[in-house]
Design an enzyme around this catalytic site. Structure first.
Site, PDB file in Angstrom:
ATOM      1  CB  CYS A 207      -0.909   0.015   1.229  1.00  0.00           C
ATOM      2  SG  CYS A 207      -1.815   1.563   1.454  1.00  0.00           S
ATOM      3  CG  ASP A 214      -2.381  -3.696  -0.618  1.00  0.00           C
ATOM      4  OD1 ASP A 214      -2.993  -3.777   0.463  1.00  0.00           O
ATOM      5  OD2 ASP A 214      -2.054  -2.621  -1.144  1.00  0.00           O
ATOM      6  CB  VAL A 229       5.825 -12.456 -21.728  1.00  0.00           C
ATOM      7  CG1 VAL A 229       4.450 -12.973 -21.306  1.00  0.00           C
ATOM      8  CG2 VAL A 229       6.705 -12.247 -20.508  1.00  0.00           C
ATOM      9  CD  GLU A 230      10.454 -18.204 -19.375  1.00  0.00           C
ATOM     10  OE1 GLU A 230      10.296 -19.312 -18.833  1.00  0.00           O
ATOM     11  OE2 GLU A 230      10.903 -17.209 -18.784  1.00  0.00           O
ATOM     12  CB  SER A 231       5.698 -18.811 -17.637  1.00  0.00           C
ATOM     13  OG  SER A 231       6.610 -19.887 -17.715  1.00  0.00           O
ATOM     14  CG  HIS A 248      -5.386  -2.394  -5.242  1.00  0.00           C
ATOM     15  ND1 HIS A 248      -4.148  -2.688  -4.739  1.00  0.00           N
ATOM     16  CD2 HIS A 248      -6.292  -2.729  -4.273  1.00  0.00           C
ATOM     17  CE1 HIS A 248      -4.281  -3.178  -3.511  1.00  0.00           C
ATOM     18  NE2 HIS A 248      -5.581  -3.204  -3.209  1.00  0.00           N
ATOM     19  CD  GLU A 249      -7.711   2.033  -7.908  1.00  0.00           C
ATOM     20  OE1 GLU A 249      -8.760   2.124  -7.242  1.00  0.00           O
ATOM     21  OE2 GLU A 249      -6.565   2.093  -7.386  1.00  0.00           O
TER      22      GLU A 249
END
Length: 316
Positions: A207, A214, A229-231, A248-249
């Site tokens: 936060c 969070d 993208v490779e995991s 968060h946004e």
């Protein structure tokens, strides 16, 4: 046995013995008819005029034609800058001319030629090598059949095209030693779109106000263009948010923009489902489609329809 004087046998018994195990198997056949009919209507062991054993005379059993026309499969999938000169099909044109050169450690490699993988937009060296070997062996073993049917030049042209491409794919050093091999040319998925989805249920961040952790799940869905993208790389990237303070946004937008920068996907959407903080859970959503394309329209459609039926949150 001499059954020349008979036109019917009421019953015939047969017994087969396995001398090694001593076991036997018995069969009994009833009503065997004999006929001089050569039209094929009597069938094999069937009663005369029995339609269940008829031979379909409408089918053309022409194995010579089958061999001749099966070779056109390779003409149809031929690639390169000289297809119009080599192919046996008048409608085939040159193809894979935009990616006829590859680069390896600064060295330019000519990878033109070869064959599509069953009509796909890619060329794979291993399947081509296997196919060329099988074709070559068939020509080696049954050369007379190819010659008799006038297919010698055709099969040789196909095999030569295979061999030329497979030789080109070998990357040599200054001494002529093989240092690399090009096993794929092209993207086999350029003729269709597909989704890739990542579910990341262990996402954590801080936060930005309180510095407290969070927790949430990040969902990433995208339609790739040329890059993916490779995991493991994605996992390490998401872990970097663990000590990063952000709202968060903003988190979902940062993730989306970063992935757009490295992949340039046709379409992408990122959604976060965060655990409640202060009695409130937040589910931000962001998406993007390439401007001026159908993916931009898709992005607006999915954004405008998003969350029309809100999810229950009593499980969080």
């Amino acid at each position: 046995m001499d059954w020349s004087g008979y036109d019917r046998i009421g019953k015939l018994g047969l017994q087969f013995a396995n001398l090694a195990s001593g076991s036997t198997v018995s069969y009994e056949i009833s009503d065997i008819y004999f006929t001089t009919d050569t039209s094929g209507n009597s069938g094999s062991g069937g009663k005369q005029d029995d339609p269940t054993t008829d031979i379909n005379t409408d089918i053309e059993y022409n194995f010579a034609k089958l061999l001749q026309e099966s070779l056109y499969l390779y003409d149809a999938n031929m690639c390169g800058t000289d297809v119009t000169e080599k192919t046996g099909l008048s409608w085939r044109q040159n193809c894979h001319t935009e990616d006829q050169y590859a680069s390896y450690n600064g060295q330019t490699v000519d990878v033109s030629g070869g064959y599509h993988d069953a009509g796909d937009h890619a060329k794979f060296a291993l399947p081509q090598a296997y196919t060329a070997s099988v074709l070559g062996m068939s020509y080696y073993q049954f050369k007379d059949a190819f010659t008799e049917l006038g297919q010698t030049e055709h099969i040789q042209r196909i095999l030569d095209h295979f061999a030329e491409y497979l030789e080109k794919c070998a990357v040599l050093d200054a001494n002529g030693n093989v240092i690399a091999y090009c096993y794929q040319v092209g993207n086999g998925n350029t003729d269709h779109d597909y989704w890739v989805r990542f579910n990341c249920p262990e996402f954590t961040t801080l936060c930005p106000i309180t510095g407290q952790p969070d927790y949430g799940t990040i969902y990433i869905s995208y339609m790739p263009a040329e890059r993916m993208v490779e995991s493991k790389s994605l996992k390490l990237y998401l872990v970097s948010f663990r000590n990063h303070g952000d709202f968060h946004e903003d988190v979902v937008n940062v993730i989306m923009r970063d992935l757009i920068a490295i992949m340039a996907p046709k379409y992408i959407e990122v959604q976060g489902k965060f655990l409640p903080r202060g009695g409130i859970s937040i589910d931000p959503y962001a998406n993007y489609g390439i401007p001026g394309t159908k993916y931009e329209a898709l992005a607006w459609e999915r954004l405008s329809q998003h969350d029309r039926v809100p999810e229950r949150v009593d499980n969080r």
